[in-house]
Design a protein around this motif. Structure first.
Motif, PDB file in Angstrom:
ATOM      1  N   VAL A  94       0.947  -1.069   0.115  1.00 53.51           N
ATOM      2  CA  VAL A  94      -0.045  -0.004  -0.148  1.00 53.51           C
ATOM      3  C   VAL A  94       0.945   1.274  -0.057  1.00 53.51           C
ATOM      4  N   VAL A  95       0.680   2.171  -0.936  1.00 58.09           N
ATOM      5  CA  VAL A  95       1.485   3.507  -1.198  1.00 58.09           C
ATOM      6  C   VAL A  95       0.833   4.489  -1.398  1.00 58.09           C
ATOM      7  N   THR A  96       1.158   5.523  -0.609  1.00 55.52           N
ATOM      8  CA  THR A  96       0.346   6.915  -0.596  1.00 55.52           C
ATOM      9  C   THR A  96       1.121   7.980  -0.635  1.00 55.52           C
ATOM     10  N   VAL A  97       0.658   9.134  -1.443  1.00 55.26           N
ATOM     11  CA  VAL A  97       1.161  10.540  -1.569  1.00 55.26           C
ATOM     12  C   VAL A  97       0.218  11.453  -1.337  1.00 55.26           C
ATOM     13  N   ALA A  98       0.241  12.432  -0.379  1.00 56.49           N
ATOM     14  CA  ALA A  98      -0.898  13.404  -0.264  1.00 56.49           C
ATOM     15  C   ALA A  98      -0.252  14.710  -0.185  1.00 56.49           C
ATOM     16  N   ASP A  99      -0.845  15.706  -0.309  1.00 56.65           N
ATOM     17  CA  ASP A  99      -0.483  16.981  -0.390  1.00 56.65           C
ATOM     18  C   ASP A  99      -1.633  17.953   0.140  1.00 56.65           C
ATOM     19  N   VAL A 100      -1.525  18.744   0.984  1.00 60.11           N
ATOM     20  CA  VAL A 100      -2.545  19.401   1.580  1.00 60.11           C
ATOM     21  C   VAL A 100      -2.108  21.118   1.242  1.00 60.11           C
ATOM     22  N   MET A 101      -3.278  21.672   0.992  1.00 58.59           N
ATOM     23  CA  MET A 101      -3.077  23.074   0.363  1.00 58.59           C
ATOM     24  C   MET A 101      -2.510  23.833   1.356  1.00 58.59           C
ATOM     25  N   GLY A 102      -1.504  24.688   0.923  1.00 62.70           N
ATOM     26  CA  GLY A 102      -0.651  25.623   1.729  1.00 62.70           C
ATOM     27  C   GLY A 102       0.615  24.958   2.208  1.00 62.70           C
ATOM     28  N   LYS A 103       1.101  25.813   2.871  1.00 66.21           N
ATOM     29  CA  LYS A 103       2.445  25.531   3.644  1.00 66.21           C
ATOM     30  C   LYS A 103       2.559  25.547   4.904  1.00 66.21           C
ATOM     31  N   GLY A 104       3.628  25.425   5.776  1.00 67.24           N
ATOM     32  CA  GLY A 104       3.731  25.643   6.994  1.00 67.24           C
ATOM     33  C   GLY A 104       3.088  24.810   8.249  1.00 67.24           C
ATOM     34  N   MET A 105       2.645  25.204   9.263  1.00 67.05           N
ATOM     35  CA  MET A 105       2.277  24.475  10.464  1.00 67.05           C
ATOM     36  C   MET A 105       0.917  24.126  10.271  1.00 67.05           C
ATOM     37  N   SER A 106      -0.075  25.005   9.677  1.00 69.77           N
ATOM     38  CA  SER A 106      -1.413  24.361   9.623  1.00 69.77           C
ATOM     39  C   SER A 106      -1.428  23.270   8.475  1.00 69.77           C
ATOM     40  N   ALA A 107      -0.694  23.458   7.716  1.00 67.59           N
ATOM     41  CA  ALA A 107      -0.947  22.499   6.649  1.00 67.59           C
ATOM     42  C   ALA A 107      -0.263  21.173   7.243  1.00 67.59           C
ATOM     43  N   GLY A 108       1.004  21.146   7.756  1.00 64.10           N
ATOM     44  CA  GLY A 108       1.401  20.119   8.676  1.00 64.10           C
ATOM     45  C   GLY A 108       0.428  19.228   9.539  1.00 64.10           C
ATOM     46  N   LEU A 109      -0.193  20.155  10.298  1.00 66.89           N
ATOM     47  CA  LEU A 109      -1.341  19.725  11.375  1.00 66.89           C
ATOM     48  C   LEU A 109      -2.226  18.801  10.729  1.00 66.89           C
ATOM     49  N   LEU A 110      -2.819  19.528   9.504  1.00 60.35           N
ATOM     50  CA  LEU A 110      -3.722  18.716   8.784  1.00 60.35           C
ATOM     51  C   LEU A 110      -3.316  17.379   8.055  1.00 60.35           C
ATOM     52  N   ALA A 111      -1.895  17.567   7.552  1.00 57.32           N
ATOM     53  CA  ALA A 111      -1.476  16.371   7.011  1.00 57.32           C
ATOM     54  C   ALA A 111      -1.221  15.137   7.890  1.00 57.32           C
ATOM     55  N   ALA A 112      -0.837  15.477   8.974  1.00 56.29           N
ATOM     56  CA  ALA A 112      -0.646  14.564  10.081  1.00 56.29           C
ATOM     57  C   ALA A 112      -2.128  14.000  10.610  1.00 56.29           C
ATOM     58  N   THR A 113      -3.187  14.704  10.288  1.00 54.16           N
ATOM     59  CA  THR A 113      -4.399  14.333  10.814  1.00 54.16           C
ATOM     60  C   THR A 113      -4.815  13.388   9.742  1.00 54.16           C
ATOM     61  N   ILE A 114      -4.692  13.692   8.473  1.00 58.40           N
ATOM     62  CA  ILE A 114      -4.994  12.815   7.426  1.00 58.40           C
ATOM     63  C   ILE A 114      -4.262  11.389   7.413  1.00 58.40           C
ATOM     64  N   ARG A 115      -2.854  11.576   7.826  1.00 64.55           N
ATOM     65  CA  ARG A 115      -2.242  10.320   7.608  1.00 64.55           C
ATOM     66  C   ARG A 115      -2.726   9.455   8.996  1.00 64.55           C
ATOM     67  N   GLY A 116      -2.939   9.967  10.011  1.00 65.96           N
ATOM     68  CA  GLY A 116      -3.569   8.942  11.029  1.00 65.96           C
ATOM     69  C   GLY A 116      -4.765   8.374  10.784  1.00 65.96           C
ATOM     70  N   ALA A 117      -5.517   9.214  10.167  1.00 68.17           N
ATOM     71  CA  ALA A 117      -7.083   8.796   9.555  1.00 68.17           C
ATOM     72  C   ALA A 117      -6.968   7.777   8.774  1.00 68.17           C
ATOM     73  N   LEU A 118      -5.828   7.734   7.518  1.00 65.53           N
ATOM     74  CA  LEU A 118      -5.694   6.945   6.441  1.00 65.53           C
ATOM     75  C   LEU A 118      -5.089   5.468   7.220  1.00 65.53           C
ATOM     76  N   LEU A 119      -4.127   5.669   7.947  1.00 65.99           N
ATOM     77  CA  LEU A 119      -3.579   4.431   8.818  1.00 65.99           C
ATOM     78  C   LEU A 119      -4.550   3.507   9.461  1.00 65.99           C
ATOM     79  N   ALA A 120      -5.456   4.179   9.812  1.00 70.55           N
ATOM     80  CA  ALA A 120      -6.462   3.397  10.516  1.00 70.55           C
ATOM     81  C   ALA A 120      -7.277   2.755   9.530  1.00 70.55           C
TER      82      ALA A 120
END
Length: 397
Positions: free
Chosen positions: A219-245
């Protein structure tokens, strides 16, 4: 105003802890930084003194991280030849109206010789959970003087500002460590090579990539949250955790369930995320995938041809609620390579999909994952993408 009694620096263990904490702050190397120079510049102008300094105390030397002075010092000075070094044990501010008249400081080289310091005022800089004193923000002047309570309060406020800037370095280091822990581990998959790299535009990346084995599948994944910086990073971490589940679900169902969970967060943040999420059966080379508005995947065929994989769905956070996701398929034959990237990769060339072809040519010129990814990182240095950059390689031998 007279200074508090000077207490000698406490046992060597304190000096070791102080030096270790300064090393963790990662601010000693690299020269001057505007975030610190701004503070010392304001201090010198506000108090009308000949010099202002931000000093960091190591084991036996002082490093001058920032200075505003007609006479340049350092960048390092023996600890005991400085006011900062001789006042490390003092808890609060230190004010020395006339150093020549004070036996504790009158023998110091900077008092006896140039720049003939008479007045000194310094506030401690403390960082870490134990409030370890790592240095001072201080003022010097060749004319004896003192500070009024309001002046001292201003110097302390500038010291708090400096402490926060120092702590920001520690926070970034801690954040980098967390992000490093989220990177996928090296994977041994017979008949295949898998690898990738992610280069954040700042400290935190709004991209994420992942690969893992689920049963017999990759299983392989690449994702890109719109924007940069802390807010994008926090959203990316949220998405990653939801996907792993949902790692064992078919790709379309996993992405749909993921969207139901994180869609409200993306909406509140006025953001969205694109994603390529695929499941490969190694024995056959067949991959089923769901592409949520990503469209940044290219298959390099062994015969020299290329196929860019298009996306027909909207990004996560913009896709109509309850609408089915499209499932695509591809056949990764012997000698084929699949490159998955974020849009930062396009910025390495001309910002168009033609950049995928340039990336493919780079792979064909160096078809070893470590060499290829090294070239990608090098190009990111010489051609700043201005965005988070992620590249993942799945190669069938």
């Amino acid at each position: 105003m007279h200074s508090d009694p000077v207490v000698s620096d406490r046992p060597t263990t304190d000096a070791v802890r102080r030096a270790a904490l300064i090393a963790a702050l990662d601010v000693v190397e690299g020269g001057a930084e505007e975030r610190f120079d701004r503070i010392t510049r304001i201090a010198r102008e506000a108090f009308g003194v000949s010099g202002s300094f931000l000093n960091l105390a190591g084991l036996d030397t002082i490093t001058i991280k920032s200075q505003q002075s007609d006479d340049a010092f350092g960048p390092t000075i023996p600890l005991q030849d400085t006011f900062c070094g001789r006042t490390l044990g003092v808890d609060g501010p230190v004010v020395v109206p006339d150093a020549r008249a004070d036996v504790r400081y009158s023998d110091m080289p900077m008092v006896v010789d140039d720049p003939n310091v008479r007045f000194y005022a310094g506030v401690p800089l403390r960082v870490g959970d134990d409030d370890v004193k790592v240095g001072t923000l201080c003022l010097i002047d060749p004319t004896p003087r003192t500070l009024e309570p309001d002046d001292l309060a201003l110097l302390e406020e500038l010291g708090v500002w400096a402490e926060r800037e120092l702590a920001a370095g520690a926070d970034e280091d801690r954040l980098r460590s967390v992000l490093t822990g989220l990177q996928p581990s090296a994977l041994a998959l017979p008949g295949y090579r898998v690898g990738g790299t992610s280069v954040p535009h700042g400290v935190v990346s709004g991209d994420f990539h992942d690969w893992r084995v689920d049963g017999d599948d990759l299983v392989v994944t690449v994702a890109d949250v719109m924007g940069k910086g802390m807010s994008a990073g926090l959203l990316a971490a949220t998405i990653r955790g939801a996907l792993l589940a949902r790692g064992s679900e078919p790709t379309d169902r996993a992405v749909a369930a993921l969207e139901a969970q994180v869609g409200p967060d993306l909406s509140r943040a006025e953001s969205f995320a694109t994603m390529f999420h695929g499941r490969l059966t190694p024995a056959t080379g067949r991959m089923t995938f769901t592409d949520a508005g990503h469209g940044l995947a290219i298959q390099l065929h062994a015969d020299g041809t290329e196929t860019v994989l298009r996306s027909y769905d909207l990004p996560i956070g913009l896709h109509p609620v309850g609408a089915d996701r499209v499932t695509g398929t591809l056949e990764l034959e012997a000698g084929d390579v699949l490159l998955l990237v974020s849009d930062g990769a396009l910025e390495l060339w001309d910002s168009t999909l033609a950049s995928l072809g340039a990336l493919g040519a780079m792979w064909r010129d160096a078809p070893e994952i470590d060499t290829f990814l090294g070239r990608v990182r090098t190009r990111a240095v010489t051609h700043d993408p201005g965005d988070d950059l992620t590249v993942v390689v799945v190669a069938r031998d």
